[in-house]
Write a protein that holds these residues in place. Sequence first.
Motif, PDB file in Angstrom:
ATOM      1  N   ALA A  39       0.832  -1.203   0.000  1.00 49.43           N
ATOM      2  CA  ALA A  39       0.000   0.000   0.000  1.00 49.43           C
ATOM      3  C   ALA A  39       0.872   1.262   0.000  1.00 49.43           C
ATOM      4  N   VAL A  40       2.099   1.154   0.478  1.00 47.73           N
ATOM      5  CA  VAL A  40       3.014   2.294   0.546  1.00 47.73           C
ATOM      6  C   VAL A  40       3.976   2.299  -0.641  1.00 47.73           C
ATOM      7  N   CYS A  41       4.248   1.135  -1.204  1.00 50.91           N
ATOM      8  CA  CYS A  41       5.223   0.987  -2.289  1.00 50.91           C
ATOM      9  C   CYS A  41       4.871   1.882  -3.479  1.00 50.91           C
ATOM     10  N   ILE A  42       5.910   2.522  -4.047  1.00 52.03           N
ATOM     11  CA  ILE A  42       5.714   3.394  -5.212  1.00 52.03           C
ATOM     12  C   ILE A  42       6.195   2.740  -6.507  1.00 52.03           C
ATOM     13  N   GLY A  43       6.646   1.501  -6.420  1.00 53.10           N
ATOM     14  CA  GLY A  43       7.065   0.785  -7.622  1.00 53.10           C
ATOM     15  C   GLY A  43       8.366   1.268  -8.218  1.00 53.10           C
ATOM     16  N   CYS A  44       9.291   1.743  -7.396  1.00 52.75           N
ATOM     17  CA  CYS A  44      10.554   2.286  -7.912  1.00 52.75           C
ATOM     18  C   CYS A  44      11.488   1.185  -8.431  1.00 52.75           C
ATOM     19  N   HIS A  49      16.060  -4.697  -8.006  1.00 50.39           N
ATOM     20  CA  HIS A  49      17.359  -4.652  -8.676  1.00 50.39           C
ATOM     21  C   HIS A  49      18.481  -5.084  -7.747  1.00 50.39           C
ATOM     22  N   VAL A  50      18.320  -4.854  -6.446  1.00 51.01           N
ATOM     23  CA  VAL A  50      19.357  -5.206  -5.475  1.00 51.01           C
ATOM     24  C   VAL A  50      19.252  -6.668  -5.065  1.00 51.01           C
ATOM     25  N   ALA A  51      18.076  -7.101  -4.655  1.00 50.28           N
ATOM     26  CA  ALA A  51      17.861  -8.478  -4.191  1.00 50.28           C
ATOM     27  C   ALA A  51      16.943  -9.182  -5.191  1.00 50.28           C
ATOM     28  N   THR A  52      17.514  -9.570  -6.306  1.00 55.47           N
ATOM     29  CA  THR A  52      16.734 -10.080  -7.437  1.00 55.47           C
ATOM     30  C   THR A  52      16.043 -11.401  -7.174  1.00 55.47           C
ATOM     31  N   ASN A  53      16.528 -12.178  -6.225  1.00 55.21           N
ATOM     32  CA  ASN A  53      15.907 -13.470  -5.923  1.00 55.21           C
ATOM     33  C   ASN A  53      14.842 -13.373  -4.843  1.00 55.21           C
ATOM     34  N   THR A  54      14.699 -12.212  -4.239  1.00 54.56           N
ATOM     35  CA  THR A  54      13.733 -12.036  -3.157  1.00 54.56           C
ATOM     36  C   THR A  54      12.539 -11.198  -3.591  1.00 54.56           C
ATOM     37  N   PHE A  55      12.792 -10.116  -4.316  1.00 55.00           N
ATOM     38  CA  PHE A  55      11.723  -9.184  -4.673  1.00 55.00           C
ATOM     39  C   PHE A  55      11.407  -9.240  -6.158  1.00 55.00           C
ATOM     40  N   ARG A  68      10.310 -14.721  -2.272  1.00 55.86           N
ATOM     41  CA  ARG A  68      11.074 -15.801  -1.642  1.00 55.86           C
ATOM     42  C   ARG A  68      11.771 -15.261  -0.413  1.00 55.86           C
ATOM     43  N   GLN A  69      11.534 -15.897   0.705  1.00 56.04           N
ATOM     44  CA  GLN A  69      12.189 -15.480   1.937  1.00 56.04           C
ATOM     45  C   GLN A  69      13.647 -15.927   1.966  1.00 56.04           C
ATOM     46  N   ASP A  70      13.974 -16.954   1.204  1.00 51.33           N
ATOM     47  CA  ASP A  70      15.340 -17.473   1.204  1.00 51.33           C
ATOM     48  C   ASP A  70      16.065 -17.181  -0.100  1.00 51.33           C
ATOM     49  N   GLY A  71      15.599 -16.180  -0.831  1.00 50.24           N
ATOM     50  CA  GLY A  71      16.171 -15.889  -2.138  1.00 50.24           C
ATOM     51  C   GLY A  71      17.552 -15.268  -2.107  1.00 50.24           C
ATOM     52  N   ASP A  72      17.801 -14.391  -1.163  1.00 53.55           N
ATOM     53  CA  ASP A  72      19.077 -13.690  -1.071  1.00 53.55           C
ATOM     54  C   ASP A  72      19.555 -13.714   0.378  1.00 53.55           C
ATOM     55  N   SER A  73      20.806 -13.329   0.569  1.00 55.28           N
ATOM     56  CA  SER A  73      21.361 -13.279   1.918  1.00 55.28           C
ATOM     57  C   SER A  73      20.693 -12.162   2.718  1.00 55.28           C
ATOM     58  N   THR A  74      20.788 -12.273   4.015  1.00 59.91           N
ATOM     59  CA  THR A  74      20.234 -11.245   4.893  1.00 59.91           C
ATOM     60  C   THR A  74      20.861  -9.889   4.595  1.00 59.91           C
ATOM     61  N   GLU A  75      22.155  -9.878   4.333  1.00 57.13           N
ATOM     62  CA  GLU A  75      22.845  -8.625   4.037  1.00 57.13           C
ATOM     63  C   GLU A  75      22.319  -7.997   2.749  1.00 57.13           C
ATOM     64  N   ALA A  80      18.700  -3.915   0.141  1.00 60.42           N
ATOM     65  CA  ALA A  80      17.496  -3.553  -0.620  1.00 60.42           C
ATOM     66  C   ALA A  80      16.548  -2.721   0.230  1.00 60.42           C
ATOM     67  N   ILE A  81      16.412  -3.080   1.504  1.00 65.67           N
ATOM     68  CA  ILE A  81      15.557  -2.314   2.417  1.00 65.67           C
ATOM     69  C   ILE A  81      16.058  -0.880   2.521  1.00 65.67           C
TER      70      ILE A  81
END
Length: 128
Positions: A39-44, A49-55, A68-75, A80-81
């Motif tokens: 609801a807050v996301c602006i679709g930027c 682009h940073v965490a391609t396997n998660t988002f 995917r919660q396990d797509g990329d490393s926590t770092e 990306a956050i």
Amino acid sequence: MTDPSQAFLAPSQPAVVPSGCEPCLGGELREQAVWVDEAVCIGCRYCAHVATNTFVIEQRLGRSRAIRQDGDSTERIQEAIETCPVDCIHWVPFERLNDLRAELDRQDLQPLGMPSPARLRRSTPAAE
């Protein structure tokens, strides 16, 4: 008389049935899940682009979604956050994911770029 070779057929440890809420990265369980408040996301697309396997950018609404919660490393996910200009990506307890998804489903989200029925429309042309 029992057959001793049968002992090798039995599992030495009970089978673990994954629930899908325990993503495993490098053998360690992540303590929290990543959640995008669509609801807050602006679709930027920065996070995708940073965490391609998660988002991924959800096609119909044009907003980011954690697929995917396990797509990329926590770092990588944290990076990306931190790139999000509207701060719509959060770490949340896994137990809250279903409630957050249900809350999001109750909202009437419009595709990005489309006029919202609640948004005021300009009645006069903009001053030049």
